[in-house]
Design an enzyme around this catalytic site. Structure first.
Site, PDB file in Angstrom:
ATOM      1  N   GLU A   1       0.799  -1.228   0.000  1.00  0.00           N
ATOM      2  CA  GLU A   1       0.000   0.000   0.000  1.00  0.00           C
ATOM      3  C   GLU A   1       0.832   1.278   0.000  1.00  0.00           C
ATOM      4  O   GLU A   1       0.472   2.256  -0.639  1.00  0.00           O
ATOM      5  CB  GLU A   1      -0.972   0.014   1.187  1.00  0.00           C
ATOM      6  CG  GLU A   1      -2.235  -0.804   0.972  1.00  0.00           C
ATOM      7  CD  GLU A   1      -2.058  -2.286   1.271  1.00  0.00           C
ATOM      8  OE1 GLU A   1      -0.966  -2.660   1.760  1.00  0.00           O
ATOM      9  OE2 GLU A   1      -2.986  -3.071   1.017  1.00  0.00           O
TER      10      GLU A   1
ATOM     11  N   HIS B   1     -11.769  -4.605   8.804  1.00  0.00           N
ATOM     12  CA  HIS B   1     -12.299  -4.450   7.443  1.00  0.00           C
ATOM     13  C   HIS B   1     -13.661  -3.770   7.442  1.00  0.00           C
ATOM     14  O   HIS B   1     -14.419  -3.920   6.486  1.00  0.00           O
ATOM     15  CB  HIS B   1     -12.441  -5.816   6.748  1.00  0.00           C
ATOM     16  CG  HIS B   1     -11.149  -6.456   6.371  1.00  0.00           C
ATOM     17  ND1 HIS B   1     -10.337  -7.051   7.293  1.00  0.00           N
ATOM     18  CD2 HIS B   1     -10.518  -6.597   5.177  1.00  0.00           C
ATOM     19  CE1 HIS B   1      -9.263  -7.554   6.682  1.00  0.00           C
ATOM     20  NE2 HIS B   1      -9.349  -7.279   5.400  1.00  0.00           N
TER      21      HIS B   1
END
Lengths: 321, 373, 333
Positions: free
Chosen positions: C70, C139
């Site tokens: 990322e 999440h």
């Protein structure tokens, strides 16, 4: 050594300019005339010049917190830089960046960086732009031995290989991350890390301009020709401490002397070119004086320049609000 | 069912209207009402408007009170002969409602009636309401408008006429990108549109820029166009609020656009957020600003009107009425001066540039008159 | 105009902008999928299929599958934006900002200011957020307040398909860095969406209901909750104004005050953690600017200050719901 006289003069002019700039900042800072904190590049000049002499104006670099040398080598104006260090309105970033954030996109300078390891991921993007637009430019990301331990560096080297980007990673290893020795902080070897990620990796003597220049020339040419990324592990040393005000008590007196006397890239360059008869000593001394004069003017002008006004506080956050 | 007992139902103003809220009753129970009198004020998603009394009579009962929101077609009041018994009234209501409910359940999600026809490389969106009548009406909206501008006119006039309303190129659901915004190009589109629909003749109702197109159509197609109703037409004088057109094009926020739209009406209260939103949705589409700019450049030069249609209007031989809001702030009503005597002129008071939405009943009556004369 | 889902609306905006401008590239993990395999290419089209189909139009040169990395993704996208591309980078779940925030917080967001107004960074970061899918603590978070806290980035939270397409188009065309946040629960929501390209300007909140008795302010998924509660109240004879913020940076302060003053009773529904979130921020804004117009204390419906739980009954208790919003409304009506 295939450099022309003009190129040799350009190289020495750049190194002198970096030296004079940061030496001057060293004194100005000590005299309490300059705000903030500064990290000086004195002793590492051969690296910036050796790399950047292989770049054109459309190639880009991303620098570190120790960035003055890179900025000068990439063509940033020294007076505008100096004004920036004083926080003046017509500094290179309008006084909003300071020493650690000097950038001049028109010169391909994507910014010094206050975050250790912050620059190389950005270089990936520039390299992606060149790959996508099929220009044959390259982008160079400088970082130090300290940053080599940041995940961002590993991620960037891996991504560069995966996407075969024209990105060059230059680790300027001056032996110290702040006050901590490379021997303590780096597990394994920086060079091996580059190899492990599939980069064309080379170790280079950073005190010797010609070694840096040659190594850079090869990897940059390869990258321009679509052969992918490379790592240069440049062994160098810095004269001053991590930041100005650092007493450098973690280094011995002998080491400090050695750095100043035996590992000074300007001295080494001067010796090589005069001994081989490529340039005259008097020519080189004239270049030194010229640089000194320019920096003196830069400081005088910076001190006279205006600070930003209150309305400048609120501008430039967004393009459209 | 008593002959003298009549329902008042929630009207349907435009195709997308599903329900309306009663903002105000102007009458109370037992009060006499006269045909054409304003009975009540109704608020829809898009506008606030008044509903007039269909006949003379006496208000007998309210079936919906102020603040109520009810579906289109539902019973909101009863009128008739005073003194009608409560029993008869209740029986009527019960019957009406059971019929209405079964109607509602039959009406499974009414399909939108928008249709498209290809003229050249342009898609032209339109709505038709055909009832096998003798005469046809085509409504042509103005700059920045669309066929929904005729929501208070088309349904009402469909009782006696076959009606068509279209979106001009660059507008509504028609193609957004246009290369030509001249009156002659657009009037050709209108004529081709009529041909596509196999019309042997047409009565045109045009507003502002659309009225300019209508004049052009009529002057070049003598036999085909049978009458004209021109609402605040362009082309009869120099003056126009050019800044309105500019600002309409550039306004991209609700607040800015609302300020502009208010200039269109005598009573700016008529504009609510949903109406502004609908126009913003249209204006945001790629190509719209450029098309509007092209049209604006056709209409205006140096802050003045560029198009002069006085000659064409003077030569018209068909029944023609010019309708103008007295307080029109976009194009002044004074442009009706020195118009050929054969042409009917109707000035409506308390009315801005949008007579057909601000005073629909009056405008509809005028249109009927023009066409039947 | 046709009926499209939130997912299709986003996909269409990407497709149309990529066709229009060859500098637009999509970067992220599995945005096509199947890279380096012998199997299906475009195997995923993003983990929930939002970018599916772009590969066949634009190839791997413009639909760039990356490793799971990322920091490098965000850095690369920032650098590419700085040097002439118009990248749309995907941060698969907003929760993963933890491993790449430096590139957003200290790099992209600061370029323009730090470089004295000379940098142009037309970067869009698309990311998925929010609870309801039983995806547990790492999440399911709703982290937009972390981005609104940072000057230099714009934060977009579309609540419906029409807005999703128009706001994403604007995000891509915008010359500032934008975080475009997609609520996972909204992907299958359908609505009317024009087939043509269009862009909705930032900083323009949207009134989805107008009323006189109470005002609901929502963002992203909570707008739908507010609308439903407004419709329930209408049956009971109370009308509501509902304001959809659409963008959190820039924030349409005028519309917030307008909506609040319209009724004097305000319920703010925010799915993010309750300390220093959008609800608290807006409450402060209203209190500071139109305190006198308030007829009751402002109500905030938010989750409790806990991580997002996994077990379905617990997550249901955690999330703002119609019942909670309705009961908050009734306390002040």
């Amino acid at each position: 050594m295939q450099l022309s006289r003009e190129e040799l003069i350009k190289a020495y002019t750049g190194m002198c300019m970096i030296r004079e700039f940061d030496d001057a900042v060293h004194y100005e800072f000590a005299a309490d005339a300059m705000p903030g904190f500064v990290h000086l590049y004195v002793g590492e000049e051969a690296s910036a010049m050796g790399i950047c002499m292989n770049l054109n104006e459309k190639d880009t670099i991303a620098s570190t917190h120790r960035g003055h040398g890179h900025c000068i080598a990439k063509g940033c104006d020294v007076t505008d830089m100096m004004k920036e260090l004083y926080g003046k309105k017509d500094g290179i970033c309008g006084g909003k960046g300071g020493s650690m954030h000097i950038a001049d996109l028109s010169k391909g300078m994507l910014g010094a960086n206050g975050i250790v390891g912050g620059g190389p991921p950005i270089v990936l993007g520039a390299a992606l732009t060149y790959k996508t637009k099929k220009t044959n430019n390259v982008s160079v990301g400088f970082f130090g031995d300290g940053a080599s331990n940041q995940g961002s560096i590993s991620e960037s080297m891996n991504m560069a290989t995966v996407l075969k980007l024209p990105a060059i990673f230059v680790c300027e290893d001056n032996g110290y991350a702040e006050s901590t020795a490379r021997e303590y902080a780096v597990g394994g070897s920086i060079l091996d890390r580059g190899k492990a990620f599939g980069l064309d990796s080379h170790e280079v003597d950073g005190d010797n301009f010609f070694e840096v220049y040659d190594a850079a020339k090869q990897v940059i040419e390869n990258a321009r020709n679509g052969k992918g990324p490379a790592l240069l592990h440049i062994k160098t040393s810095k004269v001053y401490g991590h930041f100005e005000g650092d007493a450098i008590s973690y280094r011995t007196k002998e080491e400090n002397e050695r750095i100043k006397n035996d590992e000074d890239p300007l001295k080494i360059f001067k010796k090589k070119v005069t001994e081989s008869g490529l340039l005259e000593l008097s020519q080189l001394e004239a270049l030194e004086e010229e640089a000194k004069g320019k920096i003196k003017i830069a400081i005088e002008e910076s001190k006279k320049a205006e600070f930003p006004s209150a309305k400048d506080l609120l501008t430039d956050v967004y393009i459209k609000y | 069912m008593s002959k003298d007992l009549h329902p008042i139902t929630m009207p349907k103003w435009g195709l997308s209207m599903k329900e309306g809220s009663i903002s105000k009753w102007n009458k109370s129970i037992g009060e006499n009402i006269k045909k054409g009198e304003m009975l009540l004020e109704i608020e829809t998603e898009k506008v606030v408007n008044e509903m007039e009394s269909p006949e003379d009579g006496t208000i007998l009962k309210f079936c919906a009170k102020e603040g109520d929101t009810v579906p289109v077609g539902s019973l909101i009041a009863l009128y008739g002969e005073s003194g009608t018994s409560e029993e008869v009234i209740n029986e009527f209501i019960e019957k009406f409602n059971s019929n209405f409910e079964s109607e509602l359940s039959k009406e499974v999600e009414e399909e939108e009636n928008n249709e498209k026809v290809k003229i050249g490389d342009l898609d032209i969106n339109y709505i038709k309401n055909l009832n096998s009548k003798d005469k046809n009406i085509l409504f042509i909206h103005g700059f920045g408008g669309d066929l929904n501008n005729w929501m208070f006119n088309q349904d009402d006039l469909s009782k006696e006429f076959n009606t068509y309303a279209l979106d001009l190129p660059g507008h509504g659901l028609s193609s957004k990108t246009i290369k030509d915004a001249s009156l002659s190009f657009l009037s050709e589109i209108i004529i081709k549109f009529c041909e596509e629909n196999s019309l042997s003749d047409i009565n045109l109702v045009g507003h502002s820029f659309g009225a300019g197109i209508a004049i052009k159509c009529a002057s070049e197609n003598n036999d085909f166009v049978k009458s004209l109703n021109l609402i605040s037409p362009i082309g009869l004088g120099d003056e126009i609020d050019a800044s309105y057109l500019d600002n309409f094009i550039i306004s991209d926020s609700r607040r800015d656009l609302k300020n502009e739209l208010e200039k269109l009406y005598f009573d700016p209260e008529i504009i609510n957020r949903d109406l502004v939103n609908e126009i913003l949705k249209f204006k945001r589409i790629d190509g719209v600003s450029e098309s509007l700019q092209l049209i604006k450049n056709e209409i205006i030069n140096n802050e003045k009107q560029k198009i002069n249609l006085r000659n064409e209007v003077d030569k018209l031989l068909i029944p023609t009425t010019i309708i103008w809001g007295k307080q029109d702030a976009i194009i002044p009503q004074s442009h009706t001066e020195k118009i050929n005597e054969k042409i009917n002129i109707k000035i409506i008071d308390d009315c801005g540039h949008m007579a057909h939405t601000e005073h629909p009943n009056e405008v509809n009556a005028i249109i009927r008159n023009t066409i039947s004369s | 105009m046709s009926l499209k889902t939130y997912r299709e609306a986003i996909n269409e905006a990407l497709l149309q902008e990529m066709k229009k401008d060859e500098n637009v590239v999509v970067i992220g993990e599995d945005v096509a999928g199947g890279a380096g395999t012998n199997g299906e290419q475009d195997a995923w089209g993003g983990v929930l299929g939002v970018t599916k189909g772009l590969l066949k139009h634009f190839g791997r040169e413009r639909v760039i599958d990356t490793p799971i990395t990322e920091t490098a993704i965000m850095g690369m996208a920032s650098g590419a934006a700085l040097t002439g591309l118009r990248p749309v980078a995907e941060l698969m779940f907003v929760d993963f900002m933890g491993v790449c925030f430096d590139q957003i917080l200290n790099q992209t967001a600061k370029f323009r200011y730090m470089f004295g107004g000379k940098a142009v960074t037309p970067l869009t970061i698309r990311t998925m957020y929010g609870g309801g899918l039983r995806a547990a603590s790492q999440h399911s978070q709703c982290l937009y307040p972390m981005f609104t806290h940072v000057p230099g980035i714009k934060v977009v939270v579309p609540s419906n398909p029409y807005d999703a397409k128009g706001l994403l188009t604007q995000s891509i065309r915008d010359n500032d860095p934008v975080i475009f946040m997609e609520h996972k629960n909204l992907y299958d929501l359908s609505g009317d969406v024009p087939d043509e390209s269009y862009s909705i300007p930032f900083g323009e909140a949207n009134f989805t209901r107008e009323g006189k008795d109470i005002t609901f302010i929502g963002m992203g998924q909570t707008v739908d909750i507010c609308n439903k509660v407004a419709d329930t109240l209408k049956k009971e004879g109370k009308t509501s104004t509902v304001l959809d913020l659409r963008t959190l940076s820039p924030l349409d302060e005028d519309s917030i005050l307008e909506a609040s003053e319209e009724t004097g009773k305000v319920v703010i529904v925010d799915e993010s953690y309750p300390r220093c979130n959008i609800a608290t921020d807006i409450s402060a804004l209203i209190c500071q600017n139109s305190f006198d117009s308030l007829k009751a204390g402002i109500k905030m419906v938010t989750p409790p200050h806990t991580p997002v739980p996994f077990s379905p009954p617990l997550e249901d208790l955690y999330l703002p719901s119609e019942e909670k919003v309705l009961s908050a409304a009734k306390e002040i009506l």
